[in-house]
Design an enzyme around this catalytic site. Structure first.
Site, PDB file in Angstrom:
ATOM      1  N   LYS A  80     -12.842  -7.054   8.740  1.00 48.73           N
ATOM      2  CA  LYS A  80     -11.858  -5.986   8.479  1.00 48.73           C
ATOM      3  C   LYS A  80     -10.893  -5.960   9.652  1.00 48.73           C
ATOM      4  O   LYS A  80     -11.199  -6.449  10.736  1.00 48.73           O
ATOM      5  CB  LYS A  80     -12.607  -4.646   8.378  1.00 48.73           C
ATOM      6  CG  LYS A  80     -11.850  -3.558   7.668  1.00 48.73           C
ATOM      7  CD  LYS A  80     -12.086  -3.533   6.183  1.00 48.73           C
ATOM      8  CE  LYS A  80     -11.296  -2.409   5.548  1.00 48.73           C
ATOM      9  NZ  LYS A  80     -11.528  -2.319   4.106  1.00 48.73           N
ATOM     10  N   GLY A 177      -8.601  12.727  -2.127  1.00 49.80           N
ATOM     11  CA  GLY A 177      -7.719  11.581  -1.860  1.00 49.80           C
ATOM     12  C   GLY A 177      -7.269  10.964  -3.164  1.00 49.80           C
ATOM     13  O   GLY A 177      -8.069  10.395  -3.905  1.00 49.80           O
ATOM     14  N   VAL A 178      -5.980  11.105  -3.451  1.00 47.43           N
ATOM     15  CA  VAL A 178      -5.456  10.567  -4.714  1.00 47.43           C
ATOM     16  C   VAL A 178      -4.373   9.528  -4.415  1.00 47.43           C
ATOM     17  O   VAL A 178      -3.275   9.581  -4.953  1.00 47.43           O
ATOM     18  CB  VAL A 178      -4.954  11.691  -5.657  1.00 47.43           C
ATOM     19  CG1 VAL A 178      -6.125  12.480  -6.203  1.00 47.43           C
ATOM     20  CG2 VAL A 178      -3.976  12.621  -4.936  1.00 47.43           C
ATOM     21  N   GLY A 179      -4.736   8.581  -3.545  1.00 53.17           N
ATOM     22  CA  GLY A 179      -3.828   7.490  -3.191  1.00 53.17           C
ATOM     23  C   GLY A 179      -3.940   6.363  -4.200  1.00 53.17           C
ATOM     24  O   GLY A 179      -4.109   6.595  -5.397  1.00 53.17           O
ATOM     25  N   VAL A 181      -6.280   4.161  -5.027  1.00 49.20           N
ATOM     26  CA  VAL A 181      -7.468   4.132  -5.898  1.00 49.20           C
ATOM     27  C   VAL A 181      -7.649   5.473  -6.603  1.00 49.20           C
ATOM     28  O   VAL A 181      -7.890   5.524  -7.821  1.00 49.20           O
ATOM     29  CB  VAL A 181      -8.748   3.798  -5.086  1.00 49.20           C
ATOM     30  CG1 VAL A 181      -9.951   3.708  -6.027  1.00 49.20           C
ATOM     31  CG2 VAL A 181      -8.577   2.505  -4.310  1.00 49.20           C
ATOM     32  N   TYR A 183      -5.683   7.736  -7.588  1.00 50.17           N
ATOM     33  CA  TYR A 183      -4.788   7.971  -8.724  1.00 50.17           C
ATOM     34  C   TYR A 183      -5.347   7.318 -10.000  1.00 50.17           C
ATOM     35  O   TYR A 183      -5.456   7.953 -11.047  1.00 50.17           O
ATOM     36  CB  TYR A 183      -3.381   7.430  -8.420  1.00 50.17           C
ATOM     37  CG  TYR A 183      -2.506   7.404  -9.641  1.00 50.17           C
ATOM     38  CD1 TYR A 183      -1.881   8.567 -10.093  1.00 50.17           C
ATOM     39  CD2 TYR A 183      -2.339   6.231 -10.385  1.00 50.17           C
ATOM     40  CE1 TYR A 183      -1.111   8.552 -11.242  1.00 50.17           C
ATOM     41  CE2 TYR A 183      -1.571   6.209 -11.527  1.00 50.17           C
ATOM     42  CZ  TYR A 183      -0.961   7.376 -11.957  1.00 50.17           C
ATOM     43  OH  TYR A 183      -0.213   7.362 -13.109  1.00 50.17           O
TER      44      TYR A 183
HETATM   45  N1  LIG Z   1      -7.649   0.027  -2.167  1.00 49.98           N
HETATM   46  C1  LIG Z   1      -8.804  -0.531  -2.512  1.00 49.98           C
HETATM   47  O1  LIG Z   1      -8.858  -1.398  -3.411  1.00 49.98           O
HETATM   48  C2  LIG Z   1     -10.087  -0.102  -1.863  1.00 49.98           C
HETATM   49  C3  LIG Z   1     -11.216  -0.896  -2.044  1.00 49.98           C
HETATM   50  C4  LIG Z   1     -12.435  -0.457  -1.503  1.00 49.98           C
HETATM   51  C5  LIG Z   1     -12.485   0.718  -0.773  1.00 49.98           C
HETATM   52  N2  LIG Z   1     -11.338   1.445  -0.598  1.00 49.98           N
HETATM   53  C6  LIG Z   1     -11.451   2.683   0.150  1.00 49.98           C
HETATM   54  O2  LIG Z   1     -11.063   3.760  -0.678  1.00 49.98           O
HETATM   55  C7  LIG Z   1     -10.405   4.768   0.084  1.00 49.98           C
HETATM   56  C8  LIG Z   1      -9.000   5.011  -0.492  1.00 49.98           C
HETATM   57  O3  LIG Z   1      -8.265   3.792  -0.435  1.00 49.98           O
HETATM   58  P1  LIG Z   1      -6.785   3.696  -0.999  1.00 49.98           P
HETATM   59  O4  LIG Z   1      -6.445   2.252  -1.044  1.00 49.98           O
HETATM   60  O5  LIG Z   1      -6.650   4.544  -2.212  1.00 49.98           O
HETATM   61  O6  LIG Z   1      -5.986   4.337   0.199  1.00 49.98           O
HETATM   62  P2  LIG Z   1      -4.617   5.196   0.141  1.00 49.98           P
HETATM   63  O7  LIG Z   1      -4.109   5.238   1.529  1.00 49.98           O
HETATM   64  O8  LIG Z   1      -3.720   4.700  -0.927  1.00 49.98           O
HETATM   65  O9  LIG Z   1      -5.152   6.632  -0.310  1.00 49.98           O
HETATM   66  C9  LIG Z   1      -5.890   7.459   0.516  1.00 49.98           C
HETATM   67  C10 LIG Z   1      -5.401   8.862   0.258  1.00 49.98           C
HETATM   68  O10 LIG Z   1      -6.224   9.770   1.006  1.00 49.98           O
HETATM   69  C11 LIG Z   1      -5.368  10.772   1.524  1.00 49.98           C
HETATM   70  N3  LIG Z   1      -6.030  11.432   2.645  1.00 49.98           N
HETATM   71  C12 LIG Z   1      -6.142  11.018   3.923  1.00 49.98           C
HETATM   72  N4  LIG Z   1      -6.810  11.931   4.649  1.00 49.98           N
HETATM   73  C13 LIG Z   1      -7.149  12.929   3.801  1.00 49.98           C
HETATM   74  C14 LIG Z   1      -7.845  14.150   3.925  1.00 49.98           C
HETATM   75  N5  LIG Z   1      -8.342  14.546   5.099  1.00 49.98           N
HETATM   76  N6  LIG Z   1      -8.023  14.923   2.832  1.00 49.98           N
HETATM   77  C15 LIG Z   1      -7.505  14.553   1.645  1.00 49.98           C
HETATM   78  N7  LIG Z   1      -6.824  13.413   1.462  1.00 49.98           N
HETATM   79  C16 LIG Z   1      -6.640  12.608   2.516  1.00 49.98           C
HETATM   80  C17 LIG Z   1      -4.093  10.045   1.872  1.00 49.98           C
HETATM   81  O11 LIG Z   1      -2.991  10.930   1.971  1.00 49.98           O
HETATM   82  C18 LIG Z   1      -3.951   9.078   0.701  1.00 49.98           C
HETATM   83  O12 LIG Z   1      -3.196   9.613  -0.372  1.00 49.98           O
HETATM   84  C19 LIG Z   1     -10.418   4.256   1.519  1.00 49.98           C
HETATM   85  O13 LIG Z   1     -11.564   4.745   2.188  1.00 49.98           O
HETATM   86  C20 LIG Z   1     -10.534   2.752   1.354  1.00 49.98           C
HETATM   87  O14 LIG Z   1     -11.099   2.126   2.473  1.00 49.98           O
HETATM   88  C21 LIG Z   1     -10.154   1.071  -1.122  1.00 49.98           C
END
Ligand SMILES: NC(=O)c1ccc[n+]([C@@H]2O[C@H](COP(=O)([O-])OP(=O)(O)OC[C@H]3O[C@@H](n4cnc5c(N)ncnc54)[C@H](O)[C@@H]3O)[C@@H](O)[C@H]2O)c1
Length: 343
Positions: A80, A177-179, A181, A183
């Site tokens: 990572k 967290g609605v980023g 993933v 969403y």
């Molecule tokens: N993207 C992937 O395919 C993937 C794969 C495996 C694991 N993950 C894990 O899933 C999680 C989300 O990943 P992502 O790609 O959606 O990231 P992202 O950055 O798109 O979304 C994360 C969201 O969490 C929000 N956030 C941050 N701190 C917060 C808090 N204290 N309270 C509420 N919301 C908060 C952010 O504003 C953001 O909208 C991470 O832990 C990541 O490591 C992601």
């Protein structure tokens, strides 16, 4: 700042500190283990309070990738990277090209992709400097929808184990967290008729899920107090800790965030509270499974492999019950056996 004596150091193979003065890049790349193949794992960009927080994160995340890739049946090791910067910073090209050059120095020992704060576009910048990146536009692309699919199926498997049905209609589910993933996960859950309670620190992301999926929005600190059936952590790690545990009412914790348990003992505590925990690196493997098809991309094959997450979790839940152990201990043991056998 200790490295070899760091609390999160777990016999990591290689840890690289990267600094590029011109672009301002400060990053750490951690290769945890390559028994199963080159290390794969995304790049996170976050405004860490200090270097030690960044080191701790990258050590924990890279170890999780080794376990994740092993249990997902991939011929990939775990690594990572983290970039210490505001995830909203604007001069992305210089930063990610500098990052790409550092990844390139590892000669294929580590492959990067997107994670929190990083988009496929950023990875395209890195790709201008190195072939050792994945999740590229035109190839496997954004892994997030596949992570969301696996997480959705994992939530169903958890509900089946806990409540005898995998139908989620009418259940109350809190999503933190609605980023990227979160969403797509909300989309699946809403389609199945679940009632959503969501939070985020990004108002635009929140408005989108509130409008599209009729989700109730609560403040970040209020998410733990919600009277829900399922809590789905989808933001950052360590949200299951001494402060939040006494507040939780959900009987299932199943979300995509990495490193959800602040410490291993919190897994024991969840078990004693009768809360079923879907181990994070098992339920969130959909994205890396999709990335594993990068060079010969076939969305349908990828989707079928992601669907295995349901059965993998079922098996972990059953073994945990039979052995009266935590689900995370069972998953760790299964993963370690695969990694050791490959040595
Ligand atoms: N993207 C992937 O395919 C993937 C794969 C495996 C694991 N993950 C894990 O899933 C999680 C989300 O990943 P992502 O790609 O959606 O990231 P992202 O950055 O798109 O979304 C994360 C969201 O969490 C929000 N956030 C941050 N701190 C917060 C808090 N204290 N309270 C509420 N919301 C908060 C952010 O504003 C953001 O909208 C991470 O832990 C990541 O490591 C992601």
């Amino acid at each position: 700042m200790a490295v070899f004596n760091h609390v999160s150091y777990d016999d990591h193979q290689e840890v690289v500190f990267c600094h590029d003065k011109a672009s301002g890049l400060k990053a750490i790349i951690a290769v945890h283990n390559t028994n199963l193949g080159p290390a794969f794992g995304g790049c996170r960009m976050w405004h860490y309070q200090n270097d030690d927080d960044a080191l701790n994160d990258v050590l924990r995340l890279s170890r999780g990738m080794t376990y994740k890739n092993a249990l997902a049946g991939l011929h990939m090791g775990g690594g990572k990277s983290v970039i210490i910067a505001d995830p909203k910073s604007t001069d992305r090209e210089a930063l990610f090209r500098a990052f790409g050059r550092f990844v390139h120095t590892l000669g294929g020992l580590y492959y990067s992709a997107e994670d929190v704060g990083v988009s496929t576009k950023d990875i395209m910048f890195a790709h201008q400097e190195t072939p050792y990146v994945a999740g590229l536009e035109g190839k496997s692309g954004d892994p997030s929808p596949f992570t969301a699919l696996g997480t959705y199926l994992g939530i169903k498997a958890a509900n089946k184990h806990q409540n005898g049905t995998d139908n989620l209609a009418g259940l109350k589910i809190s999503v933190q967290g609605v980023g990227h993933v979160g969403y797509h996960l909300c989309k699946y859950l809403h389609k199945e008729g679940a009632e959503l309670i969501v939070t985020d620190i990004d108002q635009v992301a929140l408005d989108r899920v509130a409008n599209e999926f009729n989700a109730l929005v609560v403040a970040p600190q209020d998410i733990y107090h919600q009277d829900v059936d399922i809590y789905s952590p989808c933001a950052l790690g360590a949200t299951i800790n001494d402060t939040t545990l006494p507040l939780l009412k959900a009987k299932i914790i199943a979300g995509c965030a990495n490193n959800q348990l602040a410490e291993l003992r919190h897994g024991e505590q969840l078990k004693s509270m009768g809360i079923l925990y879907a181990p994070d690196y098992v339920i969130n493997a959909g994205g890396i499974i999709n990335v594993s098809f990068e060079n010969d991309y076939d969305a349908e094959r990828s989707r079928r492999k992601v669907e295995n997450i349901y059965q993998t979790l079922e098996s972990i839940f059953q073994q945990a019950d039979a052995q009266n152990r935590t689900t995370n201990a069972v998953a760790d043991e299964m993963a370690r056996a695969i990694i050791e056998a490959a040595r």
